[in-house]
Design a protein around this motif. Structure first.
Motif, mmCIF file in Angstrom:
data_model
loop_
_atom_site.group_PDB
_atom_site.id
_atom_site.type_symbol
_atom_site.label_atom_id
_atom_site.label_comp_id
_atom_site.label_asym_id
_atom_site.label_seq_id
_atom_site.Cartn_x
_atom_site.Cartn_y
_atom_site.Cartn_z
ATOM 1 N N GLY A 115 16.278 -40.834 -151.043
ATOM 2 C CA GLY A 115 15.144 -41.579 -150.496
ATOM 3 C C GLY A 115 15.061 -43.001 -151.025
ATOM 4 N N ARG A 116 15.390 -43.190 -152.280
ATOM 5 C CA ARG A 116 15.345 -44.527 -152.869
ATOM 6 C C ARG A 116 16.413 -45.442 -152.264
ATOM 7 N NH1 ARG A 116 16.610 -47.713 -157.487
ATOM 8 N NH2 ARG A 116 14.727 -48.704 -158.356
ATOM 9 N N LEU A 117 17.396 -44.856 -151.613
ATOM 10 C CA LEU A 117 18.481 -45.628 -150.992
ATOM 11 C C LEU A 117 18.287 -45.828 -149.494
ATOM 12 C CD1 LEU A 117 21.442 -44.069 -152.973
ATOM 13 C CD2 LEU A 117 21.060 -46.534 -152.732
ATOM 14 N N ARG A 118 17.097 -45.519 -148.964
ATOM 15 C CA ARG A 118 16.891 -45.610 -147.513
ATOM 16 C C ARG A 118 17.197 -46.993 -146.957
ATOM 17 N NH1 ARG A 118 11.027 -43.798 -146.166
ATOM 18 N NH2 ARG A 118 10.709 -44.996 -148.071
ATOM 19 N N ASP A 119 16.753 -48.048 -147.636
ATOM 20 C CA ASP A 119 16.999 -49.397 -147.113
ATOM 21 C C ASP A 119 18.485 -49.705 -147.057
ATOM 22 O OD1 ASP A 119 14.296 -49.772 -146.833
ATOM 23 O OD2 ASP A 119 14.071 -51.003 -148.635
ATOM 24 N N TRP A 120 19.229 -49.195 -148.036
ATOM 25 C CA TRP A 120 20.676 -49.419 -148.029
ATOM 26 C C TRP A 120 21.342 -48.575 -146.955
ATOM 27 C CZ3 TRP A 120 24.707 -45.976 -149.011
ATOM 28 C CH2 TRP A 120 25.986 -46.558 -149.133
ATOM 29 N N ILE A 121 20.918 -47.334 -146.787
ATOM 30 C CA ILE A 121 21.497 -46.453 -145.768
ATOM 31 C C ILE A 121 21.245 -47.022 -144.376
ATOM 32 C CG2 ILE A 121 21.401 -44.133 -144.769
ATOM 33 C CD1 ILE A 121 20.647 -43.149 -147.635
ATOM 34 N N ASP A 122 20.020 -47.473 -144.131
ATOM 35 C CA ASP A 122 19.691 -48.318 -142.974
ATOM 36 C C ASP A 122 20.174 -47.762 -141.626
ATOM 37 O OD1 ASP A 122 18.645 -50.505 -141.628
ATOM 38 O OD2 ASP A 122 20.426 -51.750 -141.962
ATOM 39 N N GLY A 123 19.705 -46.569 -141.297
ATOM 40 C CA GLY A 123 19.986 -46.032 -139.973
ATOM 41 C C GLY A 123 21.250 -45.200 -139.853
ATOM 42 N N ARG A 124 22.054 -45.158 -140.895
ATOM 43 C CA ARG A 124 23.309 -44.415 -140.841
ATOM 44 C C ARG A 124 23.105 -42.949 -141.246
ATOM 45 N NH1 ARG A 124 26.984 -48.302 -144.583
ATOM 46 N NH2 ARG A 124 25.006 -48.353 -145.750
ATOM 47 N N GLY A 125 24.021 -42.110 -140.803
ATOM 48 C CA GLY A 125 24.111 -40.792 -141.406
ATOM 49 C C GLY A 125 24.696 -40.952 -142.796
ATOM 50 N N VAL A 126 24.519 -39.941 -143.651
ATOM 51 C CA VAL A 126 24.989 -40.106 -145.020
ATOM 52 C C VAL A 126 25.644 -38.823 -145.527
ATOM 53 C CG1 VAL A 126 22.658 -39.610 -145.893
ATOM 54 C CG2 VAL A 126 24.324 -40.711 -147.383
ATOM 55 N N LEU A 127 26.854 -38.982 -146.042
ATOM 56 C CA LEU A 127 27.560 -37.910 -146.722
ATOM 57 C C LEU A 127 27.120 -37.933 -148.180
ATOM 58 C CD1 LEU A 127 29.850 -35.732 -146.721
ATOM 59 C CD2 LEU A 127 31.412 -37.581 -147.363
ATOM 60 N N VAL A 128 26.452 -36.875 -148.623
ATOM 61 C CA VAL A 128 25.898 -36.830 -149.974
ATOM 62 C C VAL A 128 26.711 -35.857 -150.814
ATOM 63 C CG1 VAL A 128 23.862 -36.364 -151.382
ATOM 64 C CG2 VAL A 128 23.593 -37.328 -149.094
ATOM 65 N N GLY A 129 27.220 -36.337 -151.931
ATOM 66 C CA GLY A 129 27.992 -35.481 -152.822
ATOM 67 C C GLY A 129 27.421 -35.485 -154.221
ATOM 68 N N TYR A 171 16.513 -37.378 -140.680
ATOM 69 C CA TYR A 171 15.968 -36.689 -141.849
ATOM 70 C C TYR A 171 15.832 -37.634 -143.035
ATOM 71 C CZ TYR A 171 16.309 -32.033 -139.757
ATOM 72 O OH TYR A 171 16.127 -30.925 -138.964
ATOM 73 N N VAL A 172 16.805 -38.485 -143.233
ATOM 74 C CA VAL A 172 16.790 -39.409 -144.369
ATOM 75 C C VAL A 172 15.650 -40.409 -144.271
ATOM 76 C CG1 VAL A 172 18.109 -41.220 -145.547
ATOM 77 C CG2 VAL A 172 19.271 -39.154 -144.726
ATOM 78 N N SER A 173 15.336 -40.847 -143.067
ATOM 79 C CA SER A 173 14.320 -41.892 -142.877
ATOM 80 C C SER A 173 12.950 -41.472 -143.384
ATOM 81 C CB SER A 173 14.226 -42.259 -141.392
ATOM 82 O OG SER A 173 13.786 -41.146 -140.630
ATOM 83 N N ALA A 174 12.712 -40.180 -143.516
ATOM 84 C CA ALA A 174 11.401 -39.701 -143.950
ATOM 85 C C ALA A 174 11.357 -39.345 -145.434
ATOM 86 C CB ALA A 174 11.002 -38.473 -143.128
ATOM 87 N N LEU A 175 12.462 -39.502 -146.145
ATOM 88 C CA LEU A 175 12.490 -39.086 -147.549
ATOM 89 C C LEU A 175 11.820 -40.126 -148.439
ATOM 90 C CD1 LEU A 175 16.134 -37.690 -147.920
ATOM 91 C CD2 LEU A 175 14.013 -36.409 -147.557
ATOM 92 N N PRO A 176 10.826 -39.732 -149.221
ATOM 93 C CA PRO A 176 10.196 -40.682 -150.141
ATOM 94 C C PRO A 176 11.029 -40.859 -151.399
ATOM 95 C CG PRO A 176 9.138 -38.545 -150.362
ATOM 96 C CD PRO A 176 10.161 -38.410 -149.248
#
Length: 287
Positions: free
Chosen positions: A99-113, A173-178
């Protein structure tokens, strides 16, 4: 004709979670964060970055690493290889870290490891071994890498699998994470499962979360392939059996199924079995 792959088209980025304290590994993690603990003489974080790098996620525009506990060590170790998100105070957990990285992710899907996950496949190199997570992804469903549960009565997994270190999350889903403490199990995975929007991609290789000294030792022994793995700069004049010895370490005693960290010492007459040695005097029994 199919279009460019999601990674190549910039529709997906990667996040490697490295902020945790690794409490169950103490006292090993009193000195270094869990993500920097070596497995097979390679830091867990470097293994994760190499895996996502082999899938095309390289550089600070494509891959991010979060840090918190002993975060200065993580920041120094990563350098300019990835975008860095340093969490103030206590670690934000898997959900808050993303969630703290939402601005960096910026609309993309994200592979989280998870940096602390050890994966190995006999059939594919790191990166290609988890590529099925990305193949044919529609950008809408949540995907988890999973190992099939061996206990039929285990109800804690997902579609008969337990999580194996990586997940693929849509932006919706990511866009709503605080940016507050939370875990992805509760904020994304279970809600997606309830909505019929979760897919499990099976992983047939070895997965260990390295969360305990025993699992950490097991990961090292697996990386050594049943033999001893000795860094070329180590001095080993004692007996060694199925052990991993790090850079600059000195082994004059006997080590069996043990991990000797970089720069550590095993004195003449010492006998280590199923143990991790740090420095000259810290020994952590794996059992």
């Amino acid at each position: 004709m199919s279009g460019p792959a999601p990674v190549e088209a910039g529709r997906i980025c990667a996040v490697v979670l490295s902020a945790g304290e690794g409490r169950r590994l103490r006292p090993l993690t009193d000195r270094v964060p869990k993500a920097l603990c070596p497995v097979g003489n390679v830091a867990l974080l470097d293994r994760a970055l190499a895996r996502v790098g082999a899938l095309g996620f390289t550089g600070p525009g494509a891959v991010a690493v979060n840090a918190c506990y002993l975060g200065d060590q993580v920041v120094c170790h990563v350098g300019d290889r990835a975008h860095l998100s340093v969490e103030p105070g206590d670690p934000l957990g898997t959900s808050g870290g993303v969630g703290r990285l939402r601005d960096w992710i910026d609309g993309r899907g994200v592979l989280v490891g998870n940096a602390d996950g050890y994966l190995a496949s006999r059939d594919a190199a790191p990166g290609p071994d988890i590529a099925a997570l990305l193949d044919g992804w529609d950008g809408e469903c949540v995907r988890l890498l999973g190992k099939r549960l061996t206990d039929p009565d285990d109800q804690g997994g997902f579609a008969g699998h337990r999580f194996a270190g990586f997940s693929l999350l849509p932006w919706r889903y990511v866009s709503a994470l605080p940016a507050e403490f939370g875990d992805l199990v509760r904020t994304v995975w279970r809600p997606a499962e309830a909505a019929g929007a979760l897919q499990v991609v099976g992983f047939t290789g070895t997965y260990l979360d390295t969360g305990t000294p025993w699992d950490y030792l097991a990961a090292n022994l697996h990386a050594a392939g049943g033999h001893s793995l000795l860094d070329p700069s180590a001095t080993v004049v004692g007996r060694h059996v199925q052990s991993v010895v790090g850079a600059g370490a000195v082994v004059r005693g006997s080590v069996t199924r043990s991990v000797i960290w970089p720069g550590a010492r095993v004195a003449d007459g010492e006998r280590l079995v199923d143990a991790i040695r740090v420095g000259a005097d810290l020994t952590v029994a794996a059992r």
